[in-house]
Design a protein around this motif. Structure first.
Motif, PDB file in Angstrom:
ATOM      1  N   LEU A  33       0.828  -1.213   0.000  1.00  0.00           N
ATOM      2  CA  LEU A  33       0.000   0.000   0.000  1.00  0.00           C
ATOM      3  C   LEU A  33       0.858   1.258   0.000  1.00  0.00           C
ATOM      4  CD1 LEU A  33      -2.806  -1.037   2.527  1.00  0.00           C
ATOM      5  CD2 LEU A  33      -3.004  -0.792   0.055  1.00  0.00           C
ATOM      6  N   ALA A  34       2.026   1.182   0.656  1.00  0.00           N
ATOM      7  CA  ALA A  34       2.936   2.336   0.659  1.00  0.00           C
ATOM      8  C   ALA A  34       3.427   2.636  -0.762  1.00  0.00           C
ATOM      9  CB  ALA A  34       4.132   2.056   1.574  1.00  0.00           C
ATOM     10  N   THR A  35       3.610   1.576  -1.560  1.00  0.00           N
ATOM     11  CA  THR A  35       4.022   1.758  -2.960  1.00  0.00           C
ATOM     12  C   THR A  35       2.929   2.475  -3.737  1.00  0.00           C
ATOM     13  OG1 THR A  35       5.133  -0.387  -2.752  1.00  0.00           O
ATOM     14  CG2 THR A  35       4.976   0.555  -4.958  1.00  0.00           C
ATOM     15  N   VAL A  36       1.676   2.096  -3.480  1.00  0.00           N
ATOM     16  CA  VAL A  36       0.537   2.730  -4.160  1.00  0.00           C
ATOM     17  C   VAL A  36       0.490   4.223  -3.827  1.00  0.00           C
ATOM     18  CG1 VAL A  36      -1.969   2.714  -4.474  1.00  0.00           C
ATOM     19  CG2 VAL A  36      -0.750   0.563  -4.076  1.00  0.00           C
ATOM     20  N   SER A  37       0.653   4.558  -2.554  1.00  0.00           N
ATOM     21  CA  SER A  37       0.615   5.963  -2.133  1.00  0.00           C
ATOM     22  C   SER A  37       1.749   6.762  -2.769  1.00  0.00           C
ATOM     23  CB  SER A  37       0.722   6.056  -0.608  1.00  0.00           C
ATOM     24  OG  SER A  37      -0.319   5.351   0.006  1.00  0.00           O
ATOM     25  N   LYS A  38       2.925   6.169  -2.808  1.00  0.00           N
ATOM     26  CA  LYS A  38       4.086   6.844  -3.391  1.00  0.00           C
ATOM     27  C   LYS A  38       3.838   7.173  -4.870  1.00  0.00           C
ATOM     28  CE  LYS A  38       8.065   5.147  -2.156  1.00  0.00           C
ATOM     29  NZ  LYS A  38       9.276   4.279  -2.102  1.00  0.00           N
TER      30      LYS A  38
ATOM     31  N   LYS B 291      -7.387   7.498 -13.299  1.00  0.00           N
ATOM     32  CA  LYS B 291      -8.768   7.007 -13.248  1.00  0.00           C
ATOM     33  C   LYS B 291      -8.972   6.106 -12.037  1.00  0.00           C
ATOM     34  CE  LYS B 291     -12.224   4.643 -16.082  1.00  0.00           C
ATOM     35  NZ  LYS B 291     -12.484   3.994 -17.394  1.00  0.00           N
ATOM     36  N   SER B 292      -8.016   5.206 -11.804  1.00  0.00           N
ATOM     37  CA  SER B 292      -8.070   4.325 -10.636  1.00  0.00           C
ATOM     38  C   SER B 292      -6.711   3.655 -10.457  1.00  0.00           C
ATOM     39  CB  SER B 292      -9.156   3.244 -10.784  1.00  0.00           C
ATOM     40  OG  SER B 292      -8.809   2.341 -11.808  1.00  0.00           O
ATOM     41  N   SER B 293      -6.458   3.183  -9.253  1.00  0.00           N
ATOM     42  CA  SER B 293      -5.247   2.413  -8.971  1.00  0.00           C
ATOM     43  C   SER B 293      -5.629   1.299  -8.006  1.00  0.00           C
ATOM     44  CB  SER B 293      -4.149   3.292  -8.370  1.00  0.00           C
ATOM     45  OG  SER B 293      -4.605   3.922  -7.188  1.00  0.00           O
ATOM     46  N   ALA B 294      -5.167   0.101  -8.313  1.00  0.00           N
ATOM     47  CA  ALA B 294      -5.568  -1.047  -7.494  1.00  0.00           C
ATOM     48  C   ALA B 294      -4.473  -2.102  -7.479  1.00  0.00           C
ATOM     49  CB  ALA B 294      -6.861  -1.647  -8.047  1.00  0.00           C
TER      50      ALA B 294
ATOM     51  N   LEU C 264      -1.881  -1.804 -10.658  1.00  0.00           N
ATOM     52  CA  LEU C 264      -2.360  -1.383 -11.970  1.00  0.00           C
ATOM     53  C   LEU C 264      -2.942   0.017 -11.843  1.00  0.00           C
ATOM     54  CD1 LEU C 264      -2.766  -2.404 -14.917  1.00  0.00           C
ATOM     55  CD2 LEU C 264      -5.116  -2.945 -14.257  1.00  0.00           C
ATOM     56  N   VAL C 265      -2.290   0.960 -12.494  1.00  0.00           N
ATOM     57  CA  VAL C 265      -2.729   2.361 -12.464  1.00  0.00           C
ATOM     58  C   VAL C 265      -3.381   2.682 -13.795  1.00  0.00           C
ATOM     59  CG1 VAL C 265      -2.013   4.764 -12.186  1.00  0.00           C
ATOM     60  CG2 VAL C 265      -0.850   2.970 -10.894  1.00  0.00           C
ATOM     61  N   ARG C 266      -4.686   2.954 -13.770  1.00  0.00           N
ATOM     62  CA  ARG C 266      -5.425   3.316 -14.993  1.00  0.00           C
ATOM     63  C   ARG C 266      -5.409   4.830 -15.154  1.00  0.00           C
ATOM     64  NH1 ARG C 266      -9.338  -0.830 -16.647  1.00  0.00           N
ATOM     65  NH2 ARG C 266      -9.117  -2.645 -15.257  1.00  0.00           N
ATOM     66  N   LEU C 267      -5.116   5.281 -16.347  1.00  0.00           N
ATOM     67  CA  LEU C 267      -5.034   6.716 -16.627  1.00  0.00           C
ATOM     68  C   LEU C 267      -6.223   7.163 -17.467  1.00  0.00           C
ATOM     69  CD1 LEU C 267      -1.239   6.760 -17.584  1.00  0.00           C
ATOM     70  CD2 LEU C 267      -2.237   7.243 -15.351  1.00  0.00           C
TER      71      LEU C 267
END
Length: 619
Positions: free
Chosen positions: A47-52, A65-68, A75-78
């Motif tokens: 989760l820390a990676t997602v926040s970074k 658009k979303s990140s999960a 997977l980061v959707r743009l």
């Protein structure tokens, strides 16, 4: 009553078409430009990676658009496609070398459609872009491994049969082994015992300096079979590995006697693909030689039956050359934590491997057993044939005392962290490569080329479809409109079926197959309508003409479509790459066109004109 369908037939038709349209629906939602992040060398995406990542993208004013987190990957959707490359560079800088960032196109399919297994049509490399690898299997290493296995098998089998031998070693001048005996009688007994077990081998007797030799050599057929086995097994393992690591719909197939073609649609990052495909993750289990002093062994004084290896800390161990078990027998591997919260990998063996492990450990309880991890890495040098040289790296990852007789399930420990245990289990589960491979050709195909191919293919299909629709409407009037409705439903059903079938991929030749199917579907209706016209000209009533027109034309339509279907099967069986894509689309198109052009149009005709007293038809 003529030309009347019972209710169940209409319900069946509605049900089939509805399912086809439902599974074709995800193709309307398109794909989101995305960037995928995965850990390498034991790193975990948390989760820390997602926040970074999200904070870095927000500072650069890139709209997300979303990140999960999905299956251990981020997977980061743009929102905007033009932000994809910039986002990838930013994420790579923020995360550093411990993570791999790769461009991706993530399906925008709603959750309710995903819940029933519906997804968009898979596009081939020529339409979507991606990575193309041509890989070569090191057949010399495959043969060398087969010779090592022969030495090990001969020793254990002769020992079990209680046939005394002086030594078993590889034959340096041929693909086989040489077994030494003290007398001729023992040699003959060994030959009698081994010959039925090794049918594809050549046996030769000789004598030198009072030592009786039995030379066993692979025949040409056995050699060819060994090479073919190495190639086929590597193909299967690479396919499993790519699937387990989340690369969707890969094309993995053989090319010639030593090469494998790998195409990964949608993958734009070659570094991650190479890491996935080239990893060997081979294991060997050997007993530790306790009789030999480690210091003497390091100094070069060790018996011919032993060899020195090191663990990760550089500590030397003396292991027996005889292999207790190889990773080839591993059928399952999963990572977990032991009772002391240390990472471990639980191993499951096949029945043959379980029997071997049980037999060896039963007679070696209380002795240490080592787990040897083997991988092949490029040296950066090139041999005389222009091929990259590979170097074998061997490392002890675990030494444990055999506490009891082991069976088909056991565990290995001594692993640094849970992520490394997870990766090792994943690679072992996918399988160890039978022989090392190297990439001899690499191509990255951008999605822009695929976009142009899709546009050109769609234009060809639209032009062809428009021409057919106009012709049918003008020439066959109301019946032509019925045929056009069936034609449009047919195209939707082709897309729906191809979206449902696992492994079905649309390529540029596949689009050509759809265009051909459009013509074939109309051809069936032309035959039916012309037959109805003939019956009307013969003075038959409208209802009789419709009934006999469909009935008499069916055999002709079936013959034409069955012969085409046989051809498509042959193309699929012997073809590769684009030819297979064309064959798959053609086979699906034939099945759906037969359904829509015969059953579909007949149901509409029966509904509109069936059972009515008519004097003429709009045909």
């Amino acid at each position: 009553m003529l030309n009347k369908y019972p209710l169940w037939k209409y319900l069946m038709l509605i049900c089939v078409i509805s399912v086809g349209m439902l599974y074709a629906t995800p193709n309307l939602y398109g794909e989101d430009p995305a960037v995928q992040v995965s850990g390498k060398r034991g790193a975990e995406v948390e989760l820390a990676t997602v926040s970074k990542v999200t904070d870095a993208l927000a500072q650069a004013n890139i709209e997300v658009k979303s990140s999960a987190l999905e299956n251990g990957k981020l997977l980061v959707r743009l929102v905007k496609p033009e932000d994809q490359l910039t986002a990838k560079e930013i994420m790579a800088d923020v995360l550093g070398s411990q993570f791999t960032t790769a461009l991706n196109l993530a399906p925008a399919t709603p959750a309710w459609l995903e819940a029933i297994g519906a997804g968009p049509l898979k596009l081939g490399l020529d339409l979507r872009g991606g990575v193309h690898f041509l890989m070569e299997v090191d057949m010399n290493a495959a043969i060398a491994k087969a010779k090592e296995q022969m030495v090990s098998d001969f020793r254990s089998e002769l020992r079990e049969e209680k046939i005394r031998y002086r030594g078993v070693r590889e034959n340096p001048k041929a693909n086989g082994v040489i077994v030494r005996f003290a007398d001729e009688e023992t040699r003959d007994a060994a030959e009698t015992f081994l010959k039925p077990k090794y049918n594809g081998f050549l046996f030769d007797d000789s004598e030198a300096d009072g030592v009786y030799l039995l030379t066993v050599t692979m025949s040409d057929d056995e050699l060819k079979q060994t090479k073919n086995y190495a190639l086929e097994q590597n193909i299967t393992i690479i396919r499993n590995r790519v699937n387990q690591l989340g690369v969707a719909e890969p094309l993995v197939q053989r090319q010639g006697a030593e090469r494998i073609v790998v195409e990964l649609p949608g993958v734009q990052d070659t570094a991650q693909a190479k890491e996935i495909l080239g990893a060997t993750a081979m294991l060997e289990f050997r007993l530790v030689d306790e009789k030999t002093d480690v210091r003497d062994a390091v100094a070069g004084r060790l018996p011919s039956t032993s060899q020195v290896y090191q663990n990760r800390e550089g500590q030397p161990y003396v292991l027996q050359k005889q292999i207790m078990l190889t990773g080839d027998h591993i059928v399952g591997a999963r990572s977990s934590m032991d009772e002391y919260s240390r990472p471990q990998v639980n191993i499951d063996l096949d029945s043959q491997g379980g029997s071997k492990m049980s037999r060896v450990t039963k007679s070696n309880i209380g002795k240490p057993m080592a787990t040897l991890f083997i991988e092949w890495l490029p040296t950066g040098e090139v041999d005389a044939e222009g091929k990259k040289k590979l170097e074998k790296h061997e490392e002890i990852i675990n030494v444990a005392t055999i506490q009891a007789q082991l069976g088909r399930s056991f565990r290995i420990t001594g692993i640094d962290n849970p992520a490394e245990a997870h990766n090792l289990a994943l690679l072992l589960r996918a399988g160890a490569l039978i022989a090392p491979i190297q990439i001899v050709e690499e191509r990255t195909i951008g999605p822009s080329m695929g976009k142009q191919n899709i546009e050109n293919g769609m234009q060809a299909m639209i032009y062809g479809l428009t021409a057919v629709v106009i012709f049918m409407a003008i020439y066959y009037r109301a019946f032509g409109l019925v045929a056009n409705v069936a034609l449009l439903v047919n195209i939707v059903m082709i897309v729906g079926v191809m979206s449902m079938v696992p492994g079905a991929t649309l390529t540029l030749p596949g689009i050509a197959g759809i265009v051909l199917t459009v013509g074939m579907a109309v051809d069936a209706n032309v035959l039916i309508f012309e037959r109805i016209r003939e019956e009307l000209l013969d003075g038959k009533s409208v209802q009789q003409a419709i009934n006999q027109g469909y009935g008499n034309a069916f055999s002709t339509i079936a013959d034409a479509n069955i012969t085409t279907l046989i051809t498509a099967f042959i193309l699929f069986a012997v073809g590769t790459g684009p030819i297979k894509g064309f064959a798959v689309t053609l086979m699906i198109g034939i099945a759906t066109s037969m359904f829509t052009s015969i059953v579909g149009t007949r149901s509409i005709v029966n509904l509109i004109w069936g059972g009515k007293r008519l004097k003429k038809l709009s045909i």
